[in-house]
Write an enzyme that holds these catalytic residues in place. Structure first.
Site, short mmCIF file in Angstrom:
data_model
loop_
_atom_site.label_atom_id
_atom_site.label_comp_id
_atom_site.label_asym_id
_atom_site.label_seq_id
_atom_site.Cartn_x
_atom_site.Cartn_y
_atom_site.Cartn_z
N GLN A 2 0.82 -1.22 0.00
CA GLN A 2 0.00 0.00 0.00
C GLN A 2 0.85 1.27 0.00
OE1 GLN A 2 -2.19 -0.64 3.67
NE2 GLN A 2 -0.31 -1.35 4.65
N ASP A 39 -0.20 0.55 13.94
CA ASP A 39 0.25 1.78 14.61
C ASP A 39 0.74 1.51 16.03
OD1 ASP A 39 -2.00 1.55 16.27
OD2 ASP A 39 -3.12 3.13 15.25
N GLU A 86 1.02 -8.02 12.11
CA GLU A 86 0.71 -6.93 11.18
C GLU A 86 1.26 -7.33 9.81
OE1 GLU A 86 -0.72 -3.81 10.85
OE2 GLU A 86 0.23 -3.74 8.88
N ASP A 116 0.67 -12.18 7.32
CA ASP A 116 -0.76 -12.12 7.04
C ASP A 116 -1.55 -12.73 8.20
OD1 ASP A 116 -3.31 -12.35 6.09
OD2 ASP A 116 -2.76 -13.32 4.20
N ASP A 173 -7.83 -5.56 14.66
CA ASP A 173 -7.74 -4.12 14.44
C ASP A 173 -7.48 -3.92 12.95
OD1 ASP A 173 -7.18 -1.46 14.44
OD2 ASP A 173 -5.39 -1.59 15.68
#
Lengths: 290, 290
Positions: free
Chosen positions: B47, B102, B122, B154, B172
């Site tokens: 991304q 985050d 993550e 993943d 999340d």
């Protein structure tokens, strides 16, 4: 009206129309809505009045470029500014709304059979006329409860001079800009107190805790100088910048924490008996209120 | 990097820089933030990752043009997705966060002494690296609790194969777009259940009730097929479109309505002992959940 004659908060981009609202004062963020249509636009003696049909929130009222009421979430604000004081007072007979031109607050008050009269003092008759026409889901359209009395004029002047007293007063003001500034001032709140019966209850919208803690604290200080009991409660209002919205309620006699949630009408869409109690549970970051 | 090489959600207007976020999917409204600075911009395998310093919300994480975490209100989301499941489980020892790049969620979990290990899976290591560098108020910077284990990869694959079981799993995830779609699917939730001890508790973010009731209802249906107890709770997240945000929690053993609020750490900024209970009081318009 030609598009070029419309205010700059309307943006025309190929086939699309957008309404762009700045977060008041600081101009650090803006929310922009795609429109199906501008339903109406006019200027009154006091302000620019636009009724716009948005994709995301349905028909909405915009005053001087600031979003005021949306069909999709307007009921949240209108319920919170009326039911909390109505349930706090034990036997309300006479209610007053100052501002509230979209008629949503008086419509909520109409749900209480125990009220004998519901007065609304709105500065700008044109706002009310437009909302009756274009925002029927909020205003209820033309069929008002017979107890509702419209008294168009300045709310600040009204509470200086009114003789008959009220049990509940809801102050449904816009942001404290220009002509609405006095609705956040000391003299106004002293006169509101004078316009209440000894056991009266008043509530005002006190802006967003995310963006305007100064206004909340200032409002609370003034009210504490005038009333024995002052409490702040919150609700979600997605279409207002900051999302979380605050209301501050005051009385000499009734503590809102002991409100009678069983008198809540069963036709509300946001507030429940539980929320009538839990709306006073403030997040930690606003628990250090003055 | 030259401004013209940056994605179109960055707008340059004279001396000003703005970041413009579209409400996902429907593109009917957008929130635009004035920036002090673009702190960093890069593309990873997965991304576009931008760290921006906004006037209104401080430093923020943006993924593929969608606001993910802001310094000013990120704590609300991170507290709600960790403390509610932690207080629901009676004796949590092992916790897992799926997503949460985050690091705000693992930071909240670190406040519980009773936890032996805190794993975080993550997908995108670059997100975490950038948040450690540019969002220290959320991530806590480089000083992680020694119980925290980063496992980059993943989350969907991780829960298929993991052998040791967890007491609490917080999902999340970003919005259910592209690579995150599987995090809202049936197979994933079945594997999450398999990765929990018999009395385990899981929670996921389930999007905005104002804009995505379909996602909430779909998530609840899948969870009800897999768990005895499924409940949805809400919080304010001003920087997310729709303002009001939902989380859905599930367990075979523990009912979140009986959670032990007394175990809440005293360093939270949003959640209080009262809110840990009252967040389950849903507004009337979302009380008719499937």
């Amino acid at each position: 009206m030609n598009n070029s004659e419309l205010p700059k908060y309307f943006k025309f981009d190929k086939d699309e129309i957008w309404f762009e609202e700045f977060e008041v004062e600081k101009k650090t963020m803006k929310i922009t809505y795609k429109l199906n249509k501008i339903l109406s636009y006019c200027t009154s003696k006091y302000q620019e009045i636009a009724l716009i049909d948005t994709n995301a929130f349905g028909p909405c009222l915009v005053l001087d470029g600031i979003m005021q009421s949306t069909t999709k979430d307007g009921f949240i604000y209108n319920e919170m500014i009326t039911h909390i004081p109505m349930l706090t007072h034990k036997k309300p007979k006479r209610a007053l709304v100052i501002g509230g031109g979209d008629c949503g607050a008086v419509r909520e008050l109409s749900k209480y059979r125990e009220l004998d009269s519901i007065d609304m003092v709105e500065l700008d008759e044109v706002v009310t006329r437009e909302c009756i026409k274009f925002l029927p889901e909020i205003s209820g359209g033309e069929n008002f409860d017979s107890r509702v009395n419209f008294k168009f004029g300045d709310g600040v002047e009204y509470v200086k001079n009114v003789s008959q007293k009220y049990d509940v007063i809801s102050i449904d003001s816009p942001d404290p800009e220009s002509y609405a500034k006095d609705l956040f001032g000391e003299e106004f709140y002293r006169n509101v107190k004078k316009s209440l019966n000894d056991d009266g209850v008043m509530v005002c919208q006190s802006e967003s805790p995310m963006l305007h803690m100064d206004i909340i604290n200032n409002t609370r200080e003034i009210l504490k100088d005038n009333f024995n009991i002052v409490r702040t409660y919150v609700a979600f209002v997605p279409s207002y910048p900051g999302g979380l919205w605050s209301f501050t309620i005051a009385s000499d006699v009734y503590d809102p924490l002991n409100l009678d949630q069983n008198r809540l009408p069963d036709t509300t869409r946001y507030i429940t008996r539980e929320i009538a109690k839990s709306c006073f549970n403030l997040p930690n970051f606003i628990n250090n209120l003055k």
